[in-house]
Design a protein around this motif. Sequence first.
Motif, short mmCIF file in Angstrom:
data_model
loop_
_atom_site.label_atom_id
_atom_site.label_comp_id
_atom_site.label_asym_id
_atom_site.label_seq_id
_atom_site.Cartn_x
_atom_site.Cartn_y
_atom_site.Cartn_z
N GLY A 170 0.79 -1.24 0.00
CA GLY A 170 0.00 0.00 0.00
C GLY A 170 0.81 1.27 0.00
N GLY A 171 2.13 1.15 0.00
CA GLY A 171 2.98 2.33 0.04
C GLY A 171 3.99 2.21 1.16
N ILE A 172 4.17 3.30 1.89
CA ILE A 172 5.10 3.31 3.02
C ILE A 172 4.31 3.67 4.27
N LEU A 173 4.24 2.73 5.20
CA LEU A 173 3.54 2.94 6.46
C LEU A 173 4.49 3.56 7.47
N ILE A 174 4.07 4.66 8.08
CA ILE A 174 4.82 5.28 9.17
C ILE A 174 4.05 4.93 10.44
N PRO A 175 4.52 3.92 11.18
CA PRO A 175 3.74 3.38 12.29
C PRO A 175 3.91 4.14 13.61
N ILE A 176 3.94 5.44 13.52
CA ILE A 176 4.11 6.27 14.71
C ILE A 176 2.81 7.03 14.93
N ARG A 177 2.31 6.98 16.15
CA ARG A 177 1.08 7.72 16.45
C ARG A 177 1.38 9.20 16.57
N HIS A 222 -6.09 16.69 3.91
CA HIS A 222 -7.37 16.41 3.25
C HIS A 222 -7.20 16.45 1.73
N VAL A 223 -6.50 17.46 1.23
CA VAL A 223 -6.24 17.56 -0.21
C VAL A 223 -5.42 16.37 -0.69
N TRP A 224 -4.38 16.02 0.06
CA TRP A 224 -3.53 14.90 -0.33
C TRP A 224 -4.27 13.57 -0.27
N ARG A 225 -5.18 13.41 0.68
CA ARG A 225 -5.99 12.18 0.73
C ARG A 225 -6.84 12.08 -0.53
N ASP A 226 -7.48 13.19 -0.88
CA ASP A 226 -8.33 13.20 -2.08
C ASP A 226 -7.54 12.91 -3.35
N GLN A 227 -6.27 13.27 -3.37
CA GLN A 227 -5.40 13.04 -4.53
C GLN A 227 -4.73 11.66 -4.49
N GLY A 228 -4.96 10.89 -3.43
CA GLY A 228 -4.37 9.56 -3.31
C GLY A 228 -2.89 9.56 -2.95
N ILE A 229 -2.43 10.64 -2.36
CA ILE A 229 -1.01 10.74 -2.02
C ILE A 229 -0.73 10.13 -0.65
N VAL A 230 -1.62 10.36 0.31
CA VAL A 230 -1.43 9.85 1.67
C VAL A 230 -2.75 9.32 2.22
N GLU A 231 -2.63 8.47 3.24
CA GLU A 231 -3.76 8.05 4.06
C GLU A 231 -3.36 8.34 5.49
N VAL A 232 -4.29 8.84 6.26
CA VAL A 232 -3.98 9.17 7.65
C VAL A 232 -5.09 8.62 8.53
N ASP A 233 -4.69 7.97 9.63
CA ASP A 233 -5.66 7.63 10.66
C ASP A 233 -5.07 8.00 12.00
N ARG A 234 -5.72 7.63 13.07
CA ARG A 234 -5.26 8.04 14.40
C ARG A 234 -3.96 7.38 14.82
N ARG A 235 -3.58 6.30 14.19
CA ARG A 235 -2.41 5.56 14.62
C ARG A 235 -1.23 5.63 13.65
N SER A 236 -1.45 6.10 12.43
CA SER A 236 -0.34 6.06 11.48
C SER A 236 -0.61 6.96 10.28
N VAL A 237 0.43 7.12 9.50
CA VAL A 237 0.36 7.80 8.21
C VAL A 237 0.89 6.80 7.19
N ARG A 238 0.24 6.73 6.06
CA ARG A 238 0.71 5.88 4.96
C ARG A 238 0.92 6.78 3.75
N VAL A 239 2.14 6.73 3.23
CA VAL A 239 2.46 7.47 2.01
C VAL A 239 2.15 6.55 0.85
N ARG A 240 1.10 6.88 0.12
CA ARG A 240 0.68 6.05 -1.02
C ARG A 240 1.50 6.36 -2.26
N ASP A 241 1.87 7.62 -2.44
CA ASP A 241 2.59 8.03 -3.64
C ASP A 241 3.77 8.93 -3.25
#
Length: 167
Positions: A111-118, A140-159
């Motif tokens: 899925g990309g690069i997971l940054i497993p830091i809260r 929010h803009v980057w999520r809409d563009q598919g660049i990153v995913e963010v949740d409460r526990r991590s950030v994932r760099v998709r692109d």
Amino acid sequence: VGRSPEGCEVILAILTPGDIFGEMALAGADEPEDHRAEALDDSLLCQVPRGLLVRMIEEAPAFGWHVTKLVGLRLRTLRTRVEELLGKNAPARLAHAILQLAHQHGIQDDGGILIPIRLSQGDLGKLVGLTRETVNSILHVWRDQGIVEVDRRSVRVRDPDRLQRVR
């Protein structure tokens, strides 16, 4: 964690297991009240008295070299961050910080690069001198563009390539 001249908290570094901190006290550069450490997860800390650390450096040159390199790396990192704060716009500063976290702490997967830091959006802001609201807007803009995913526990760099091109 330190404080800006305006009194706002600033995250100076995110450390990983095995890292040391407080090394600037060897040079008398920091007062104990200047900075504080905050654990994001359960942690085990070992305090090394200054005198013992000085003796270890004197008796084990390889260890002293490691500490010297660490101090140099930390100073270079802080210099780079100051240059970014002065010379880059908000999205570019945030992109660079996320890419740096991905490089230092990231786990590559399908899925990309997971940054497993809260890290909260406020924490990300404290890394780059932005408000939580500004970070939220950019993410929010980057999520809409598919660049990153963010949740409460991590950030994932998709692109990462697109994130690298943010100016």
